[in-house]
Design a protein around this motif. Structure first.
Motif, PDB file in Angstrom:
ATOM      1  N   GLU A   1      -7.161   3.862   1.102  1.00 18.88           N
ATOM      2  CA  GLU A   1      -7.389   4.032  -0.338  1.00 18.88           C
ATOM      3  C   GLU A   1      -6.375   3.228  -1.137  1.00 18.88           C
ATOM      4  O   GLU A   1      -6.714   2.582  -2.140  1.00 18.88           O
ATOM      5  CB  GLU A   1      -7.307   5.505  -0.720  1.00 18.88           C
ATOM      6  CG  GLU A   1      -7.532   5.744  -2.211  1.00 18.88           C
ATOM      7  CD  GLU A   1      -7.426   7.209  -2.610  1.00 18.88           C
ATOM      8  OE1 GLU A   1      -7.437   7.476  -3.834  1.00 18.88           O
ATOM      9  OE2 GLU A   1      -7.339   8.073  -1.722  1.00 18.88           O
ATOM     10  N   ALA A   2      -5.118   3.244  -0.698  1.00 24.19           N
ATOM     11  CA  ALA A   2      -4.086   2.476  -1.393  1.00 24.19           C
ATOM     12  C   ALA A   2      -4.388   0.982  -1.346  1.00 24.19           C
ATOM     13  O   ALA A   2      -4.209   0.263  -2.339  1.00 24.19           O
ATOM     14  CB  ALA A   2      -2.721   2.764  -0.781  1.00 24.19           C
TER      15      ALA A   2
ATOM     16  N   ALA B   1       0.824  -1.215   0.000  1.00 24.60           N
ATOM     17  CA  ALA B   1       0.000   0.000   0.000  1.00 24.60           C
ATOM     18  C   ALA B   1       0.857   1.263   0.000  1.00 24.60           C
ATOM     19  O   ALA B   1       0.610   2.205  -0.759  1.00 24.60           O
ATOM     20  CB  ALA B   1      -0.933  -0.015   1.208  1.00 24.60           C
TER      21      ALA B   1
ATOM     22  N   PRO C   1       3.737   8.742   0.556  1.00 24.25           N
ATOM     23  CA  PRO C   1       2.855   7.829  -0.177  1.00 24.25           C
ATOM     24  C   PRO C   1       1.932   8.628  -1.099  1.00 24.25           C
ATOM     25  O   PRO C   1       1.565   9.763  -0.793  1.00 24.25           O
ATOM     26  CB  PRO C   1       2.053   7.128   0.919  1.00 24.25           C
ATOM     27  CG  PRO C   1       2.787   7.388   2.189  1.00 24.25           C
ATOM     28  CD  PRO C   1       3.526   8.669   2.013  1.00 24.25           C
TER      29      PRO C   1
ATOM     30  N   ARG D   1      -6.940   0.282  -3.935  1.00 23.11           N
ATOM     31  CA  ARG D   1      -6.409   0.372  -5.304  1.00 23.11           C
ATOM     32  C   ARG D   1      -5.546  -0.840  -5.662  1.00 23.11           C
ATOM     33  O   ARG D   1      -5.575  -1.322  -6.798  1.00 23.11           O
ATOM     34  CB  ARG D   1      -5.628   1.671  -5.474  1.00 23.11           C
ATOM     35  CG  ARG D   1      -6.517   2.913  -5.450  1.00 23.11           C
ATOM     36  CD  ARG D   1      -5.741   4.191  -5.688  1.00 23.11           C
ATOM     37  NE  ARG D   1      -6.621   5.354  -5.636  1.00 23.11           N
ATOM     38  CZ  ARG D   1      -7.381   5.771  -6.642  1.00 23.11           C
ATOM     39  NH1 ARG D   1      -7.349   5.105  -7.801  1.00 23.11           N
ATOM     40  NH2 ARG D   1      -8.162   6.826  -6.518  1.00 23.11           N
TER      41      ARG D   1
ATOM     42  N   LEU E   1       2.674   1.901  -3.367  1.00 23.67           N
ATOM     43  CA  LEU E   1       1.843   1.939  -4.572  1.00 23.67           C
ATOM     44  C   LEU E   1       2.092   3.207  -5.391  1.00 23.67           C
ATOM     45  O   LEU E   1       1.990   4.326  -4.890  1.00 23.67           O
ATOM     46  CB  LEU E   1       0.366   1.867  -4.195  1.00 23.67           C
ATOM     47  CG  LEU E   1      -0.625   1.955  -5.363  1.00 23.67           C
ATOM     48  CD1 LEU E   1      -0.464   0.749  -6.285  1.00 23.67           C
ATOM     49  CD2 LEU E   1      -2.054   2.064  -4.849  1.00 23.67           C
TER      50      LEU E   1
ATOM     51  N   TYR F   1      -1.138   7.798  -1.794  1.00 20.25           N
ATOM     52  CA  TYR F   1      -2.526   7.690  -1.356  1.00 20.25           C
ATOM     53  C   TYR F   1      -2.589   7.436   0.149  1.00 20.25           C
ATOM     54  O   TYR F   1      -1.672   6.836   0.718  1.00 20.25           O
ATOM     55  CB  TYR F   1      -3.237   6.521  -2.060  1.00 20.25           C
ATOM     56  CG  TYR F   1      -3.157   6.560  -3.559  1.00 20.25           C
ATOM     57  CD1 TYR F   1      -4.037   7.353  -4.297  1.00 20.25           C
ATOM     58  CD2 TYR F   1      -2.212   5.802  -4.245  1.00 20.25           C
ATOM     59  CE1 TYR F   1      -3.971   7.386  -5.689  1.00 20.25           C
ATOM     60  CE2 TYR F   1      -2.144   5.826  -5.630  1.00 20.25           C
ATOM     61  CZ  TYR F   1      -3.025   6.627  -6.341  1.00 20.25           C
ATOM     62  OH  TYR F   1      -2.956   6.660  -7.709  1.00 20.25           O
TER      63      TYR F   1
END
Length: 202
Positions: A164-165, A102, A158, A168, A105, A160
């Motif tokens: 949210e990550a 995450a 990061p 995704r 990402l 996001y």
């Protein structure tokens, strides 16, 4: 499955309840609530609130995504158990996503993900090398850039928020065979085994 899959992602691997609702690659709603304890009581109401905010119900979801750690031993178990239970009840897939995936990402690699593990230790994922629990003192990494709460040089943010990550990453995996979410631990539980022998079951 809809052209834009709807994914509810959540994480309780640290001192927070984090959740995000995605429709395809669009963030519909997201929340991060800091808390040292109480995640087990707060998680399900938080998810329900996000669905209401997004104008959806549980059966509108196409998948669930959950943060599997590493992180707080009990916190990771709370989120993973919730994801498994919801997946079973809704008949939807649940996908586990590590904190390393995450945080990294969308970042151009190689990137070292370095997260505080307390006790003067860090969780480290140095580029493509296996994840490890290592001492913070004298820590050296090979990757050119670093991300995470314990990053100390060439630090990048990061792209996001965590939940949210997680959503995704899960979105990119939909349609592929996935194992059931399982906690990703790099350190054993703090609790010591009971000193007394277990009772005999007759």
């Amino acid at each position: 499955m809809r052209p834009e899959p709807r994914i509810l992602a959540f994480d309780t691997s640290a001192a927070h309840c984090a959740a995000a609702l995605l429709s395809g690659d669009r963030l519909v709603a997201g929340r991060l609530e800091p808390m040292e304890k109480g995640q087990a009581e707060r998680l399900m109401p938080l998810l329900a609130e996000l669905l209401v905010e997004g104008g959806m119900g549980w059966t509108d979801l196409d998948a669930l995504a959950v943060g599997t750690g590493p992180g707080n031993f009990t916190g990771v178990r709370i989120a993973v158990a919730a994801a498994r239970g919801l997946a079973l009840a809704l008949g939807r897939p649940a996908l586990g996503v590590s904190r390393f995936e995450a945080l990294a990402l969308g970042l151009a690699g190689p990137v070292a993900v370095i997260e505080d593990a307390r006790r003067d230790e860090v969780y480290l994922k140095d580029g493509e090398a296996p994840a490890r629990l290592v001492a913070r003192t004298g820590l050296q990494v090979a990757a050119r850039r670093q991300v995470g709460s314990a990053a100390f040089a060439d630090v990048v943010a990061p792209l996001y928020p965590l939940a949210e990550a997680i959503g995704r990453v899960a979105l990119a995996r939909l349609g592929e065979p996935q194992p059931r979410p399982a906690p990703f631990y790099l350190r054993g539980a703090d609790a010591a085994p009971a000193a007394d022998p277990p009772p005999v079951i007759l």
